[in-house]
Design a protein around this motif. Structure first.
Motif, PDB file in Angstrom:
ATOM      1  N   UNK A 128       0.837  -1.208   0.000  1.00  0.00           N
ATOM      2  CA  UNK A 128       0.000   0.000   0.000  1.00  0.00           C
ATOM      3  C   UNK A 128       0.868   1.252   0.000  1.00  0.00           C
ATOM      4  N   UNK A 129       1.916   1.247   0.822  1.00  0.00           N
ATOM      5  CA  UNK A 129       2.831   2.392   0.884  1.00  0.00           C
ATOM      6  C   UNK A 129       3.476   2.659  -0.470  1.00  0.00           C
ATOM      7  N   UNK A 130       4.077   1.613  -1.041  1.00  0.00           N
ATOM      8  CA  UNK A 130       4.780   1.787  -2.312  1.00  0.00           C
ATOM      9  C   UNK A 130       3.814   2.184  -3.423  1.00  0.00           C
ATOM     10  N   UNK A 131       2.653   1.536  -3.441  1.00  0.00           N
ATOM     11  CA  UNK A 131       1.689   1.783  -4.514  1.00  0.00           C
ATOM     12  C   UNK A 131       1.144   3.203  -4.454  1.00  0.00           C
ATOM     13  N   UNK A 132       0.794   3.659  -3.253  1.00  0.00           N
ATOM     14  CA  UNK A 132       0.231   5.002  -3.130  1.00  0.00           C
ATOM     15  C   UNK A 132       1.276   6.078  -3.365  1.00  0.00           C
ATOM     16  N   UNK A 133       2.511   5.829  -2.957  1.00  0.00           N
ATOM     17  CA  UNK A 133       3.577   6.793  -3.248  1.00  0.00           C
ATOM     18  C   UNK A 133       3.799   6.895  -4.757  1.00  0.00           C
ATOM     19  N   UNK A 134       3.695   5.763  -5.467  1.00  0.00           N
ATOM     20  CA  UNK A 134       3.842   5.772  -6.919  1.00  0.00           C
ATOM     21  C   UNK A 134       2.667   6.474  -7.594  1.00  0.00           C
ATOM     22  N   UNK A 135       1.475   6.356  -6.986  1.00  0.00           N
ATOM     23  CA  UNK A 135       0.285   6.962  -7.580  1.00  0.00           C
ATOM     24  C   UNK A 135       0.409   8.480  -7.664  1.00  0.00           C
ATOM     25  N   UNK A 136       1.170   9.076  -6.758  1.00  0.00           N
ATOM     26  CA  UNK A 136       1.303  10.533  -6.735  1.00  0.00           C
ATOM     27  C   UNK A 136       2.333  11.011  -7.759  1.00  0.00           C
ATOM     28  N   UNK A 137       3.087  10.063  -8.336  1.00  0.00           N
ATOM     29  CA  UNK A 137       4.096  10.425  -9.323  1.00  0.00           C
ATOM     30  C   UNK A 137       3.447  11.174 -10.485  1.00  0.00           C
ATOM     31  N   UNK A 138       4.061  12.291 -10.874  1.00  0.00           N
ATOM     32  CA  UNK A 138       3.523  13.068 -11.991  1.00  0.00           C
ATOM     33  C   UNK A 138       2.750  14.290 -11.551  1.00  0.00           C
ATOM     34  N   UNK A 139       2.451  14.382 -10.257  1.00  0.00           N
ATOM     35  CA  UNK A 139       1.745  15.547  -9.736  1.00  0.00           C
ATOM     36  C   UNK A 139       2.776  16.627  -9.409  1.00  0.00           C
ATOM     37  N   UNK A 153       4.908  19.404  -7.527  1.00  0.00           N
ATOM     38  CA  UNK A 153       5.402  19.324  -6.149  1.00  0.00           C
ATOM     39  C   UNK A 153       4.485  20.019  -5.148  1.00  0.00           C
ATOM     40  N   UNK A 154       3.959  21.207  -5.541  1.00  0.00           N
ATOM     41  CA  UNK A 154       3.110  21.953  -4.605  1.00  0.00           C
ATOM     42  C   UNK A 154       1.730  21.323  -4.430  1.00  0.00           C
ATOM     43  N   UNK A 155       1.397  20.347  -5.286  1.00  0.00           N
ATOM     44  CA  UNK A 155       0.087  19.703  -5.200  1.00  0.00           C
ATOM     45  C   UNK A 155       0.166  18.293  -4.621  1.00  0.00           C
ATOM     46  N   UNK A 156       1.370  17.842  -4.260  1.00  0.00           N
ATOM     47  CA  UNK A 156       1.523  16.462  -3.792  1.00  0.00           C
ATOM     48  C   UNK A 156       0.751  16.211  -2.490  1.00  0.00           C
ATOM     49  N   UNK A 157       0.928  17.085  -1.494  1.00  0.00           N
ATOM     50  CA  UNK A 157       0.247  16.879  -0.214  1.00  0.00           C
ATOM     51  C   UNK A 157      -1.274  16.995  -0.335  1.00  0.00           C
ATOM     52  N   UNK A 158      -1.832  17.998  -1.080  1.00  0.00           N
ATOM     53  CA  UNK A 158      -3.282  18.015  -1.266  1.00  0.00           C
ATOM     54  C   UNK A 158      -3.827  16.754  -1.938  1.00  0.00           C
TER      55      UNK A 158
END
Length: 324
Positions: free
Chosen positions: A56-67, A69-74
């Motif tokens: 879950x950790x690895x998959x969700x971290x990968x899902x944010x790839x491409x966003x 930088x300022x939008x990663x946390x939102x």
């Protein structure tokens, strides 16, 4: 007579208060015992769901790839809210199943174990097998979305969130089913407490760590720009370590999927489970490790078979769709 009656009444009240005090102590002890049981079951369920947690950790971290930088946390926060909604649906559903169809818990647990093994084997196939055209196309689409200013990044971001929430639903279902199997014999109150506790712990833990992981590169860049040489060195170290952390999480998550999924399958087949336990008992202190590895091997074999069957079905469907 009045004095005697008053003394008798006072004695009855004192006896009643004493009984209440005794019952209160008993209730407190029972409450403490229940709390201890819930804590123990939650700890056990957390261990059993560790395989899903790593993936879950690895998959969700990968899902944010491409966003951006300022939008990663939102984006991480949006997916976390979606995850809570998923669990708000799954927990009552699991509790309902445990009431009206408790016999279904073991089959559901086995299905969850099979899915874990299949997912792990599929990850290995994607990592070491031939590259698929759709994988290359996805990477090209991602690069285009980041490079082209005309691309609607809001729509792109929404699609990323939807995809991540869909993935989270599957992983959350695995977590809930494994947890339900752990507390199947407990009372309804304990089941509710453990399922809700695991849901909150997993959501906070996974998305809190994901938020930290996706901002590691920003932290590294920030430290690298500082005047102090030790901060620059630390920043460079973080920048080098961040990609390796993602790879390590992915590898550990995949291994844990086989260990957890295979362990579920082995224990779901009594003859196989008892055979492995009996053999492990002859090995002494290394027996528990051998039993875990045997479960992992069983999970790897089951996953490989499922991947081959799925590939065959896809080929048959594709062949059937082609004109003769």
């Amino acid at each position: 007579m009045a004095g005697t009656s008053l003394l008798a009444l006072i004695d009855d009240i004192a006896t009643l208060l004493d009984d209440v005090a005794v019952m209160t102590k008993v209730a407190a002890r029972k409450s403490a015992a229940v709390a201890d049981d819930v804590a123990a079951m939650t700890k056990l369920a957390t261990k059993k769901t560790a395989g899903v947690l790593g993936d879950d950790l690895a998959l969700n971290a990968q899902q944010v790839t491409g966003v951006k930088a300022e939008r990663e946390l939102p984006v991480v926060w949006a997916v976390a809210k979606g995850s809570l909604i998923n669990k708000a649906i799954l927990v009552p559903s699991a509790l309902l199943i445990s009431v009206i169809a408790p016999w279904a818990i073991t089959p559901l647990l086995m299905l969850g174990g099979l899915f874990l093994c299949y997912e792990g084997a599929e990850k290995l196939w994607h990592a070491f097998g031939p590259r698929k055209p759709e994988d290359t196309a996805h990477r090209e689409e991602l690069a285009h979305a980041l490079a082209d200013p005309d691309v609607d990044l809001v729509a792109f971001e929404k699609e990323k969130i939807k995809g991540a929430v869909r993935t989270d639903f599957i992983l959350s279902a695995e977590i809930i089913v494994i947890t339900l199997g752990t507390v199947a014999a407990a009372s309804m109150g304990e089941r509710v407490a453990v399922l809700v506790g695991i849901s909150l712990i997993m959501t906070a833990g996974v998305y809190g760590l994901v938020a930290g992981i996706v901002k590691l590169d920003d932290l590294g860049l920030h430290l690298n720009r500082q005047a102090a040489s030790w901060k620059q060195s630390l920043g460079r170290g973080i920048l080098v370590a961040a990609p390796w952390l993602m790879k390590t999480l992915s590898v550990l998550g995949t291994a844990a999927m086989f260990l957890v999924g295979g362990g579920i399958l082995v224990h779901g087949i009594p003859a196989l489970g008892h055979g492995i336990e009996a053999f492990a008992a002859t090995l002494g202190w290394i027996g528990s490790l051998a039993a875990s590895l045997a479960g992992g091997l069983a999970g790897l074999v089951a996953g490989a078979v499922l991947v081959m069957v799925a590939g065959l079905v896809k080929r048959l469907r594709g062949g059937g769709a082609k004109p003769v």
